[in-house]
Write a protein that holds these residues in place. Structure first.
Motif, PDB file in Angstrom:
ATOM      1  N   CYS A 235       0.866  -1.256  -0.082  1.00  0.00           N
ATOM      2  CA  CYS A 235       0.114   0.139  -0.044  1.00  0.00           C
ATOM      3  C   CYS A 235       0.974   1.205  -0.090  1.00  0.00           C
ATOM      4  N   GLN A 236       0.276   2.439  -0.225  1.00  0.00           N
ATOM      5  CA  GLN A 236       0.913   3.713  -0.284  1.00  0.00           C
ATOM      6  C   GLN A 236       0.453   4.490   1.010  1.00  0.00           C
ATOM      7  N   ALA A 237       1.264   5.282   1.490  1.00  0.00           N
ATOM      8  CA  ALA A 237       0.957   6.230   2.787  1.00  0.00           C
ATOM      9  C   ALA A 237      -0.263   6.826   2.557  1.00  0.00           C
ATOM     10  N   ASP A 238      -0.372   7.553   1.489  1.00  0.00           N
ATOM     11  CA  ASP A 238      -1.641   8.363   1.158  1.00  0.00           C
ATOM     12  C   ASP A 238      -2.584   7.594   0.276  1.00  0.00           C
ATOM     13  N   ASP A 239      -2.539   6.481   0.084  1.00  0.00           N
ATOM     14  CA  ASP A 239      -3.438   5.700  -0.729  1.00  0.00           C
ATOM     15  C   ASP A 239      -3.694   6.253  -2.092  1.00  0.00           C
ATOM     16  N   GLY A 240      -2.768   6.927  -2.600  1.00  0.00           N
ATOM     17  CA  GLY A 240      -2.890   7.491  -4.119  1.00  0.00           C
ATOM     18  C   GLY A 240      -3.631   8.664  -4.289  1.00  0.00           C
ATOM     19  N   CYS A 241      -3.805   9.589  -3.256  1.00  0.00           N
ATOM     20  CA  CYS A 241      -4.714  10.427  -3.170  1.00  0.00           C
ATOM     21  C   CYS A 241      -4.100  11.957  -2.311  1.00  0.00           C
ATOM     22  N   VAL A 242      -4.115  13.029  -2.812  1.00  0.00           N
ATOM     23  CA  VAL A 242      -3.552  14.087  -2.309  1.00  0.00           C
ATOM     24  C   VAL A 242      -4.765  15.160  -2.246  1.00  0.00           C
ATOM     25  N   ILE A 243      -4.811  15.421  -1.041  1.00  0.00           N
ATOM     26  CA  ILE A 243      -5.894  16.571  -0.712  1.00  0.00           C
ATOM     27  C   ILE A 243      -5.029  17.742  -0.127  1.00  0.00           C
ATOM     28  N   ALA A 244      -5.412  18.904  -0.718  1.00  0.00           N
ATOM     29  CA  ALA A 244      -4.445  19.989  -0.605  1.00  0.00           C
ATOM     30  C   ALA A 244      -5.620  21.131  -0.437  1.00  0.00           C
ATOM     31  N   ARG A 245      -5.329  22.131   0.779  1.00  0.00           N
ATOM     32  CA  ARG A 245      -6.026  23.201   0.752  1.00  0.00           C
ATOM     33  C   ARG A 245      -5.299  24.539   0.475  1.00  0.00           C
ATOM     34  N   GLY A 246      -5.593  25.640   0.306  1.00  0.00           N
ATOM     35  CA  GLY A 246      -4.987  26.879  -0.007  1.00  0.00           C
ATOM     36  C   GLY A 246      -5.871  27.814  -0.660  1.00  0.00           C
ATOM     37  N   THR A 247      -5.329  28.502  -1.935  1.00  0.00           N
ATOM     38  CA  THR A 247      -6.292  29.547  -2.468  1.00  0.00           C
ATOM     39  C   THR A 247      -6.088  29.482  -3.744  1.00  0.00           C
ATOM     40  N   ILE A 248      -6.946  30.111  -4.402  1.00  0.00           N
ATOM     41  CA  ILE A 248      -6.869  30.301  -5.761  1.00  0.00           C
ATOM     42  C   ILE A 248      -7.323  31.708  -6.402  1.00  0.00           C
TER      43      ILE A 248
END
Length: 294
Positions: free
Chosen positions: A57-70
């Motif tokens: 398995c992968q530590a983030d399960d293949g999904c990245v969730i990011a907060r920030g601004t656009i």
């Protein structure tokens, strides 16, 4: 004397969006310095099912969730990592996306608008977690529909895996869909079609035909995607920002059932070509057909 071809200066300055891993794709869309990852690798929220089947398995399960601004506005980006299990959606990765969208929904309902972006790069449900994956994909779809009442939901399909299976339906529910020529969008992937319907139906190794039928350029031409951009991080970023600037569409694709049924009725299933698809979706061709009938 041998002449050495040199790349155009503008091309040399481009940063390929496709070549970026999921984490850097998400970072590239957010305002500089605003990237903050939620439930990242160090939180070690991994799939409990893959090790039972001999899959690392992968530590983030293949999904990245990011907060920030656009453009200074709060945003959340869910980016699927195609390098892990072909971007397939399992219980953990899917739950991360659904939870991120639901969190944005709660903020929107309280009057704090959060701009949601989903970077689709997935073959669909993870076969090792089939039922759990399907259930969570349904949650993702429901979250998109609920969220798009408040704010545009922007999807991006860049390449090279594409977007298939239940996640293709999630992409279709987005308010705006940004694609590159290298991206692909379809309910079933070409290999599955060949396996189930035979090579006569579709030769999955015929890359030119596959991209002609389900590639980003075709999907944009047939109104199943909204903006076609080059494989360039700046171009993708500009397209995403432009989508939010446009605001909510008058009608989402999934609300235009009659329009798409009428277009499908113009296509002969026995003779589907890129040209016949263009004709069916081209407003000028439809107007000419109506004049001929009159």
């Amino acid at each position: 004397m041998t002449t050495v071809a040199t790349a155009h200066p503008a091309a040399m300055l481009r940063e390929s969006f496709i070549e970026l891993p999921a984490r850097e794709r998400a970072r590239s869309l957010l305002d500089a310095g605003s990237f903050r990852e939620l439930l990242g690798p160090f939180d070690k929220i991994e799939s409990p099912w893959l090790p039972l089947q001999g899959v690392v398995c992968q530590a983030d399960d293949g999904c990245v969730i990011a907060r920030g601004t656009i453009d200074g506005e709060p945003a959340v980006v869910a980016a699927i990592e195609s390098a892990f299990q072909g971007g397939s959606i399992g219980e953990v990765s899917g739950s991360k996306i659904a939870a991120a969208l639901e969190m944005a929904l709660r903020d929107c309902e309280r009057g704090k608008i959060v701009r949601p972006v989903v970077l689709f790069e997935t073959g669909g449900v993870r076969l090792q977690e089939a039922n759990l994956g399907l259930a969570v994909i349904a949650e993702i779809q429901a979250s998109i529909v609920a969220l798009r009442r408040h704010v545009p939901v922007v999807g991006v399909i860049a390449g090279m895996v594409g977007c298939f299976g239940g996640m293709s339906l999630a992409a279709a529910l987005c308010s705006y869909l940004v694609v590159t020529k290298q991206g692909r969008l379809g309910m079933n992937g070409p290999e599955v079609i060949e396996q189930e319907a035979g090579i006569e139906e579709l030769d999955a190794s015929d890359r030119r035909r596959v991209w002609q039928l389900i590639g980003g350029e075709q999907r944009a031409a047939t109104a199943l995607a909204d903006q076609l951009v080059d494989d360039d991080a700046d171009a993708v970023r500009a397209a995403v920002r432009s989508a939010f600037t446009q605001g909510l569409p008058a009608a989402h694709r999934s609300e235009q059932v009659d329009v798409f049924l009428n277009r499908l009725a113009r296509i002969d299933p026995a003779s589907v070509t890129p040209e016949t698809m263009h004709d069916a979706y081209n407003p000028h061709a439809q107007n000419n057909a109506r004049k001929e009938q009159a």
